[in-house]
Design a protein around this motif. Structure first.
Motif, PDB file in Angstrom:
ATOM      1  N   ALA A   1      -4.301   4.232  -6.582  1.00 59.08           N
ATOM      2  CA  ALA A   1      -4.193   5.024  -5.606  1.00 59.08           C
ATOM      3  C   ALA A   1      -2.748   5.792  -5.769  1.00 59.08           C
ATOM      4  O   ALA A   1      -1.794   5.219  -6.554  1.00 59.08           O
ATOM      5  CB  ALA A   1      -4.106   4.444  -4.065  1.00 59.08           C
ATOM      6  N   ASN A   2      -2.408   6.786  -5.181  1.00 60.31           N
ATOM      7  CA  ASN A   2      -1.108   7.317  -5.172  1.00 60.31           C
ATOM      8  C   ASN A   2      -0.072   6.515  -4.945  1.00 60.31           C
ATOM      9  O   ASN A   2      -0.152   5.676  -3.911  1.00 60.31           O
ATOM     10  CB  ASN A   2      -1.191   8.296  -3.640  1.00 60.31           C
ATOM     11  N   GLY A   3       0.911   6.438  -5.691  1.00 61.85           N
ATOM     12  CA  GLY A   3       2.183   5.701  -5.467  1.00 61.85           C
ATOM     13  C   GLY A   3       1.932   4.036  -5.940  1.00 61.85           C
ATOM     14  O   GLY A   3       2.916   3.452  -5.782  1.00 61.85           O
ATOM     15  N   ALA A   4       0.931   3.808  -6.593  1.00 54.84           N
ATOM     16  CA  ALA A   4       0.653   2.359  -7.069  1.00 54.84           C
ATOM     17  C   ALA A   4       1.626   2.084  -8.186  1.00 54.84           C
ATOM     18  O   ALA A   4       1.635   1.079  -8.217  1.00 54.84           O
ATOM     19  CB  ALA A   4      -0.872   2.214  -7.456  1.00 54.84           C
ATOM     20  N   GLY A   5       2.068   2.923  -8.891  1.00 55.74           N
ATOM     21  CA  GLY A   5       2.891   2.723  -9.924  1.00 55.74           C
ATOM     22  C   GLY A   5       2.594   2.876 -11.342  1.00 55.74           C
ATOM     23  O   GLY A   5       2.880   2.650 -12.478  1.00 55.74           O
ATOM     24  N   LYS A   6       1.333   4.015 -11.468  1.00 58.60           N
ATOM     25  CA  LYS A   6       0.640   4.418 -12.680  1.00 58.60           C
ATOM     26  C   LYS A   6       1.682   5.200 -13.553  1.00 58.60           C
ATOM     27  O   LYS A   6       1.751   4.710 -14.775  1.00 58.60           O
ATOM     28  CB  LYS A   6      -0.438   4.765 -12.432  1.00 58.60           C
ATOM     29  N   SER A   7       2.363   6.123 -13.007  1.00 59.12           N
ATOM     30  CA  SER A   7       3.140   7.056 -13.769  1.00 59.12           C
ATOM     31  C   SER A   7       4.354   6.062 -14.187  1.00 59.12           C
ATOM     32  O   SER A   7       4.878   6.552 -15.385  1.00 59.12           O
ATOM     33  CB  SER A   7       3.591   8.223 -12.954  1.00 59.12           C
ATOM     34  N   THR A   8       4.995   5.519 -13.427  1.00 60.06           N
ATOM     35  CA  THR A   8       6.108   4.733 -14.031  1.00 60.06           C
ATOM     36  C   THR A   8       5.646   3.800 -14.941  1.00 60.06           C
ATOM     37  O   THR A   8       6.529   3.584 -16.057  1.00 60.06           O
ATOM     38  CB  THR A   8       6.471   3.715 -12.607  1.00 60.06           C
ATOM     39  N   THR A   9       4.469   3.208 -14.902  1.00 59.24           N
ATOM     40  CA  THR A   9       3.962   2.321 -16.163  1.00 59.24           C
ATOM     41  C   THR A   9       4.072   3.207 -17.397  1.00 59.24           C
ATOM     42  O   THR A   9       4.389   2.794 -18.482  1.00 59.24           O
ATOM     43  CB  THR A   9       2.567   1.733 -15.711  1.00 59.24           C
TER      44      THR A   9
HETATM   45  P1  ATP Z   1       1.168   9.217  -8.334  1.00 57.91           P
HETATM   46  O1  ATP Z   1      -0.151   9.352  -8.586  1.00 57.91           O
HETATM   47  O2  ATP Z   1       1.612   9.851  -7.243  1.00 57.91           O
HETATM   48  O3  ATP Z   1       2.043   9.538  -9.435  1.00 57.91           O
HETATM   49  P2  ATP Z   1       1.576   6.417  -9.201  1.00 57.91           P
HETATM   50  O4  ATP Z   1       0.743   5.646  -9.094  1.00 57.91           O
HETATM   51  O5  ATP Z   1       1.862   7.106 -10.565  1.00 57.91           O
HETATM   52  O6  ATP Z   1       1.345   7.571  -8.060  1.00 57.91           O
HETATM   53  P3  ATP Z   1       4.479   6.161  -9.241  1.00 57.91           P
HETATM   54  O7  ATP Z   1       4.848   7.697  -9.186  1.00 57.91           O
HETATM   55  O8  ATP Z   1       4.712   5.147 -10.394  1.00 57.91           O
HETATM   56  O9  ATP Z   1       2.982   5.868  -8.601  1.00 57.91           O
HETATM   57  O10 ATP Z   1       5.340   5.543  -7.994  1.00 57.91           O
HETATM   58  C1  ATP Z   1       5.183   4.073  -7.670  1.00 57.91           C
HETATM   59  C2  ATP Z   1       6.305   3.871  -6.561  1.00 57.91           C
HETATM   60  O11 ATP Z   1       7.762   4.097  -6.967  1.00 57.91           O
HETATM   61  C3  ATP Z   1       6.017   4.784  -5.225  1.00 57.91           C
HETATM   62  O12 ATP Z   1       6.505   3.875  -4.432  1.00 57.91           O
HETATM   63  C4  ATP Z   1       7.005   5.796  -5.516  1.00 57.91           C
HETATM   64  O13 ATP Z   1       7.499   6.450  -4.175  1.00 57.91           O
HETATM   65  C5  ATP Z   1       8.234   5.212  -6.139  1.00 57.91           C
HETATM   66  N1  ATP Z   1       8.736   6.225  -6.925  1.00 57.91           N
HETATM   67  C6  ATP Z   1       8.504   6.930  -8.045  1.00 57.91           C
HETATM   68  N2  ATP Z   1       9.538   7.610  -8.571  1.00 57.91           N
HETATM   69  C7  ATP Z   1      10.639   7.347  -7.847  1.00 57.91           C
HETATM   70  C8  ATP Z   1      11.955   7.878  -8.154  1.00 57.91           C
HETATM   71  N3  ATP Z   1      12.335   8.669  -9.047  1.00 57.91           N
HETATM   72  N4  ATP Z   1      12.812   7.456  -7.158  1.00 57.91           N
HETATM   73  C9  ATP Z   1      12.432   6.469  -6.289  1.00 57.91           C
HETATM   74  N5  ATP Z   1      11.276   5.953  -6.223  1.00 57.91           N
HETATM   75  C10 ATP Z   1      10.503   6.444  -7.061  1.00 57.91           C
END
Ligand code: ATP
Length: 237
Positions: free
Chosen positions: A37-45
């Motif tokens: 889901a949104n915010g799970a951490g995918k983009s960060t990975t």
């Molecule tokens: P999305 O589909 O919305 O991109 P995601 O699964 O890719 O979601 P991430 O973007 O990796 O999720 O975010 C993971 C967590 O880290 C979330 O709680 C988000 O709010 C937080 N987060 C992401 N980027 C930052 C940032 N630059 N500063 C602080 N918190 C962040």
């Protein structure tokens, strides 16, 4: 054989633990998807693999080499290439110029680059039709195609994609996913991050489900498509 192997990867943003110690493998020649889901951490990975965010912990091995501490431009030159967001195409340049820019890390000659542009055009005939148009005049789907094409011009050995389906009509998503399948059949390893869980699981041989920074399920795409927990949480069954 694993082309990429991740162990104990963790990323924090201040006090936010975005990725909390995950392990996964990308087999050479396969499509692997990371869904959630949104915010799970995918983009960060993904950003952690490309060296674009600081890792709190963990190791990334790419083709037997530890790339955990290597700077982003050297990671790209080594063949691990992330597709830019579709909207990040250079809107004041033409389609062809965007593709030429994708090859900027390469040292081979103009003939090889021109051959690869032709290959991108064969994968995405709509880009061929619009070769001389400004990227800014393309539809959202065409810009996503261009972003993929530009990444292919860097001659990746592993292509990372962050939600290529985002904001696109279902028919365009089908088109793009079909082309990803072709690109994979030509031998390229793909890692696809998606919120479009159903389509991603259909496409991928191997899949991981990420929730709150942790991998909670893994299996083949088909296994996870049939898993009642996945169906309840992501497929609206
Ligand atoms: P999305 O589909 O919305 O991109 P995601 O699964 O890719 O979601 P991430 O973007 O990796 O999720 O975010 C993971 C967590 O880290 C979330 O709680 C988000 O709010 C937080 N987060 C992401 N980027 C930052 C940032 N630059 N500063 C602080 N918190 C962040």
């Amino acid at each position: 054989m694993s082309l990429l192997s991740v162990r104990g990867l963790a990323v924090n943003y201040g006090h936010v633990e975005a990725v909390r110690g995950i392990d996964f493998d990308l087999a050479a020649g396969e499509i692997t998807t990371l869904v959630g889901a949104n915010g799970a951490g995918k983009s960060t990975t993904l950003m952690a693999l490309s060296g674009l965010v600081k890792k709190a912990a963990g190791q990334v091995m790419f083709d037997g080499q530890d790339i955990s501490a290597i700077p982003p431009h050297r990671i790209v030159a080594g063949g691990l290439v992330q597709v830019a967001e579709g909207r990040a195409t250079l809107t004041t340049l033409t389609v062809r110029e965007n593709l030429e820019l994708g090859a900027y890390t390469r040292r081979d000659g103009a003939a090889a680059r021109s051959r690869d542009i032709d290959h991108v055009f064969s994968l995405f005939p709509r880009l061929a039709e619009r070769a001389a148009q400004l990227a800014g005049s393309l539809s959202g789907g065409e810009q996503q195609m261009l972003a993929i094409g530009r990444a292919l011009m860097a001659k990746p050995r592993l292509l990372l994609l962050d939600e290529p389906s985002m904001g696109l009509a279902p028919i365009v998503v089908q088109d793009i996913f079909r082309t990803l399948k072709t690109i994979n059949a030509e031998g390229l390893t793909l890692f696809l991050v998606e919120q479009n869980v159903k389509q991603a699981l259909k496409l991928a041989q191997r899949a991981y489900v990420l929730e709150n920074g942790r991998i909670v399920l893994q299996g083949s795409g088909a296994e996870l498509l049939g898993d009642p927990r996945v169906q309840a949480a992501y497929l609206g069954h």
